[in-house]
Design a protein around this motif. Structure first.
Motif, PDB file in Angstrom:
ATOM      1  N   TRP A 149       0.863  -1.333   0.004  1.00 38.38           N
ATOM      2  CA  TRP A 149       0.049  -0.031   0.130  1.00 38.38           C
ATOM      3  C   TRP A 149       0.922   1.216   0.029  1.00 38.38           C
ATOM      4  O   TRP A 149       0.476   2.187  -0.430  1.00 38.38           O
ATOM      5  CB  TRP A 149      -0.970   0.060   1.001  1.00 38.38           C
ATOM      6  N   LEU A 153       0.623   4.384  -2.439  1.00 36.42           N
ATOM      7  CA  LEU A 153       0.505   5.745  -2.150  1.00 36.42           C
ATOM      8  C   LEU A 153       1.404   6.639  -2.708  1.00 36.42           C
ATOM      9  O   LEU A 153       0.977   7.645  -3.323  1.00 36.42           O
ATOM     10  CB  LEU A 153       0.509   5.769  -0.904  1.00 36.42           C
ATOM     11  N   THR A 162      -5.267   9.997  -4.119  1.00 39.02           N
ATOM     12  CA  THR A 162      -4.773   9.101  -3.220  1.00 39.02           C
ATOM     13  C   THR A 162      -6.073   7.834  -2.888  1.00 39.02           C
ATOM     14  O   THR A 162      -7.336   8.210  -3.091  1.00 39.02           O
ATOM     15  CB  THR A 162      -4.731   9.644  -1.793  1.00 39.02           C
ATOM     16  N   TRP A 166      -7.609   2.869   4.432  1.00 40.96           N
ATOM     17  CA  TRP A 166      -6.362   2.491   4.786  1.00 40.96           C
ATOM     18  C   TRP A 166      -6.331   1.428   5.783  1.00 40.96           C
ATOM     19  O   TRP A 166      -7.280   1.181   6.657  1.00 40.96           O
ATOM     20  CB  TRP A 166      -5.514   3.733   5.128  1.00 40.96           C
ATOM     21  N   THR A 167      -5.115   0.776   5.954  1.00 47.46           N
ATOM     22  CA  THR A 167      -4.672   0.115   7.248  1.00 47.46           C
ATOM     23  C   THR A 167      -3.974   1.011   7.886  1.00 47.46           C
ATOM     24  O   THR A 167      -2.996   2.044   7.333  1.00 47.46           O
ATOM     25  CB  THR A 167      -3.797  -1.318   6.917  1.00 47.46           C
ATOM     26  N   LEU A 170       1.311   0.499   6.357  1.00 41.75           N
ATOM     27  CA  LEU A 170       1.263   0.308   5.032  1.00 41.75           C
ATOM     28  C   LEU A 170       2.131  -0.607   4.160  1.00 41.75           C
ATOM     29  O   LEU A 170       2.089  -0.551   3.097  1.00 41.75           O
ATOM     30  CB  LEU A 170       1.692   1.841   4.361  1.00 41.75           C
ATOM     31  N   SER A 184      -9.060   0.673   9.531  1.00 41.54           N
ATOM     32  CA  SER A 184      -8.319   1.650  10.031  1.00 41.54           C
ATOM     33  C   SER A 184      -9.257   2.752  10.488  1.00 41.54           C
ATOM     34  O   SER A 184     -10.637   2.706  10.455  1.00 41.54           O
ATOM     35  CB  SER A 184      -7.364   2.198   9.161  1.00 41.54           C
ATOM     36  N   GLN A 193     -11.146  -1.452   3.130  1.00 39.42           N
ATOM     37  CA  GLN A 193     -10.420  -1.342   1.873  1.00 39.42           C
ATOM     38  C   GLN A 193     -11.365  -2.150   0.802  1.00 39.42           C
ATOM     39  O   GLN A 193     -11.439  -2.042  -0.399  1.00 39.42           O
ATOM     40  CB  GLN A 193      -9.245  -1.991   1.705  1.00 39.42           C
ATOM     41  N   LEU A 361      -0.378   8.948   7.367  1.00 41.06           N
ATOM     42  CA  LEU A 361      -0.563   7.524   6.708  1.00 41.06           C
ATOM     43  C   LEU A 361       0.324   6.777   7.110  1.00 41.06           C
ATOM     44  O   LEU A 361       0.312   5.700   7.599  1.00 41.06           O
ATOM     45  CB  LEU A 361      -1.045   7.691   5.214  1.00 41.06           C
ATOM     46  N   ASN A 362       1.761   7.089   6.919  1.00 37.77           N
ATOM     47  CA  ASN A 362       2.831   6.232   7.238  1.00 37.77           C
ATOM     48  C   ASN A 362       3.442   6.374   8.700  1.00 37.77           C
ATOM     49  O   ASN A 362       4.649   6.298   9.045  1.00 37.77           O
ATOM     50  CB  ASN A 362       4.059   6.769   6.369  1.00 37.77           C
TER      51      ASN A 362
END
Ligand code: FAD
Length: 519
Positions: A149, A153, A162, A166-167, A170, A184, A193, A361-362
């Protein structure tokens, strides 16, 4: 009512006939027995199928590090055809051999293993020059299922787009999370997802390739989504995109009262145009308030947070995010201020960060790298993830967070608890979820030592038993059941459909045996 019972009788009849056919077939042909190692010399797989001990060893383990399940061989495919050919070969063999797609091996209980069969190392197909095509006009990306993922991204952000769901972490493959659900803090608003996929290419257990969507081969499409790898190997997914926001206002609020905490959570997820992300967690008296999953709190505040946890023994953290960009930068602060005023957290315990969309996100990556540098990443992870119906969550708090967990006094690390809306899921998909309109994801994301993980596992069993005894209708996410009865209970009324689909798409029970559903 009458038609339901008639349909159940037909289901049962079909299933019995299929079971008889399946049981009889191998008995008559058992002696011609090509096993995976016999096909090593097969020209089609030259250089791709290996029994090298390093490959076997790494395919035998996963992120969980509590199982070791050895395959006979590992396939490193360079194309979709390699997988189709191997699946066909297995299907045409008597008996067939089992085959499991392995995404990034981030399962926690051997779900991507294939005892004595072949593990397909999906990541060997990743080619950075191809594998993702982004349509700006259609607002979707066609992605090879072996991609992580984070890679999706990075590529979509190059075009200012985007995915929306998400989880938390990633470095998981598209195929791996679509086989579960992919949840998430965005799930309450955008769905998991699996509800943000428009089309897929799937190779079934018969070695047949099909493109599927909600309008084309729809039964296979819905079967494979959340299908635990049981119906086919996903090789491509078309993922819905939106214009990417630039930044995130990221807030945390601490609560001492569980009912205030859940009341606020439930109100916020019912607002359709409000937050972009909502999660929550339980904080226990285990040292500093941060954990490996995120470093968030200002060090100057650690002491007073820790002292509140010590006093109360269990407190709760609400975590919310609002994305913004140039067009909303002037209104977002006001909006978040209003939000803060409407919540019932402990006054003075509100925290705020302003980070880029990517950094938000990360966010789990920093923790991963830090653990890796200390040799604490590849350790046992006796995780337990549950979906708890809303009506049962306060009983869960009382019996588990404030009961079992405090009594045993061994749990540390992240404990997640956040609600989602059932109407963002789709009942035709294979993923099993509670019946209520709102249900909570609860995750005990434990790290252990090789000599003490079983204590955590026993605690997991105790939690499951408590839920069962109290008839709480809790369902495991990223499920593990040691017997088929457990799976029948897991799927409840949907078990028959799951079974029918298995006989339809993988009648020889070739795929993902590590899920332990069909022995
Ligand atoms: P694997 O573990 O390799 O495979 C999982 C299952 O899917 C296996 O049965 C496998 O055979 C099957 N499979 C894999 N690829 C395919 C394919 N292409 N087609 C068909 N079947 C396939 N999950 C969440 O939902 N939300 C989270 O926030 C979250 N956070 C996580 C954080 C960490 C640190 C870790 C380790 C896991 C997390 N997970 C989360 C769980 C994760 O989504 C699942 O473990 C997922 O299965 C891992 O993906 P993977 O690519 O490693 O799959």
């Amino acid at each position: 009512m009458a038609s339901n019972s008639f349909r159940s009788q037909i289901h049962l009849g079909v299933i019995i006939i299929l079971i008889i056919i399946t049981l009889l077939t191998p008995i008559t042909t058992y002696n011609t027995s090509p096993q995976p190692w016999n096909i090593l010399s097969h020209d089609d797989f030259a250089g791709k199928l290996t029994t090298a001990s390093s490959s076997i060893e790494s395919a035998a383990t996963d992120f969980g590090h509590v199982t070791k399940i050895f395959p006979s061989a590992v396939l490193n495919p360079s194309s979709v055809e390699d997988i189709t050919d191997l699946l066909k070969l297995s299907y045409d063999s008597q008996p067939s051999f089992t085959l499991a797609a392995r995404g990034h091996g981030h399962s926690h209980r051997g779900q991507a293993s294939a005892k004595d069969g072949v593990v397909v190392n999906m990541r060997s197909m990743v080619n950075r020059d191809r594998g993702i095509k982004v349509s700006r006009t259609g607002l979707y990306a066609d992605v090879d299922a072996a991609w992580l993922w984070i890679e999706v991204l990075n590529k979509t952000l190059e075009l200012g787009l985007t995915p929306v769901s998400w989880t938390d972490y990633l470095y998981l493959t598209v195929g791996g999370t679509l086989s579960n659900a992919g949840i998430s803090g965005q799930t309450f608003r955008y769905g998991p997802q699996i509800t943000n996929v428009q089309e897929m290419d799937v190779i079934t257990g018969k070695g047949e390739s099909a493109t599927c969507s909600k309008d084309m081969n729809s039964d296979l499409f819905f079967a494979a989504l959340g299908g635990l790898g049981q119906f086919g190997i996903i090789t491509r997914a078309r993922i819905k995109l939106e214009v990417a926001p630039k930044r995130a206002k990221w807030f945390r609020f601490l609560y001492i009262d569980f009912s205030e905490f859940t009341r606020d959570q439930e109100r916020l997820i019912s607002e359709t145009d409000g937050l972009d992300f909502l999660e929550g967690s339980v904080m226990l008296d285990r040292g500093p308030p941060d954990n490996w999953r995120s470093t968030y709190y200002p060090p100057s505040d650690h002491l007073r947070i820790v002292s509140m946890v010590k006093r109360r023994r269990v407190i709760y953290c609400l975590e919310v995010v609002k994305y913004y960009d140039e067009t909303s930068q002037y209104t977002v602060n006001e909006e978040m201020e209003e939000l803060g005023e409407s919540l019932n957290f402990v006054k003075g315990f509100m925290y705020e960060k302003d980070v880029t969309y990517m950094d938000f996100l990360n966010r789990v990556r920093t923790g991963e790298l830090s653990l890796k540098s200390k040799g604490q990443w590849d350790v046992p992870h006796p995780w337990l993830n549950l979906f708890v119906p809303k009506s049962q969550i306060s009983k869960f708090d009382h019996g588990v967070f404030k009961g079992i967990i405090l009594r045993n006094n061994i749990t540390s690390g992240p404990v997640l608890v956040y609600p989602m809306n059932r109407n963002k899921w789709n009942d035709r998909m294979s993923a099993a979820i509670p019946e209520e309109d709102v249900f909570y994801a609860v995750g005990f994301l434990r790290s252990a030592d090789f000599d003490d993980w079983e204590a955590y596992d026993r605690e997991n069993m105790e939690i499951l038993k408590f839920c069962e005894d109290a008839n709480m209708r809790v369902i495991q996410y990223l499920p593990y059941h040691s017997s088929q009865e457990g799976w029948v209970r897991h799927f409840g009324p949907r078990w028959n459909i799951f079974l029918e689909r298995k006989y339809k798409y993988d009648p020889k029970m070739i795929l993902s045996p590590g899920q332990n559903i069909f022995q």
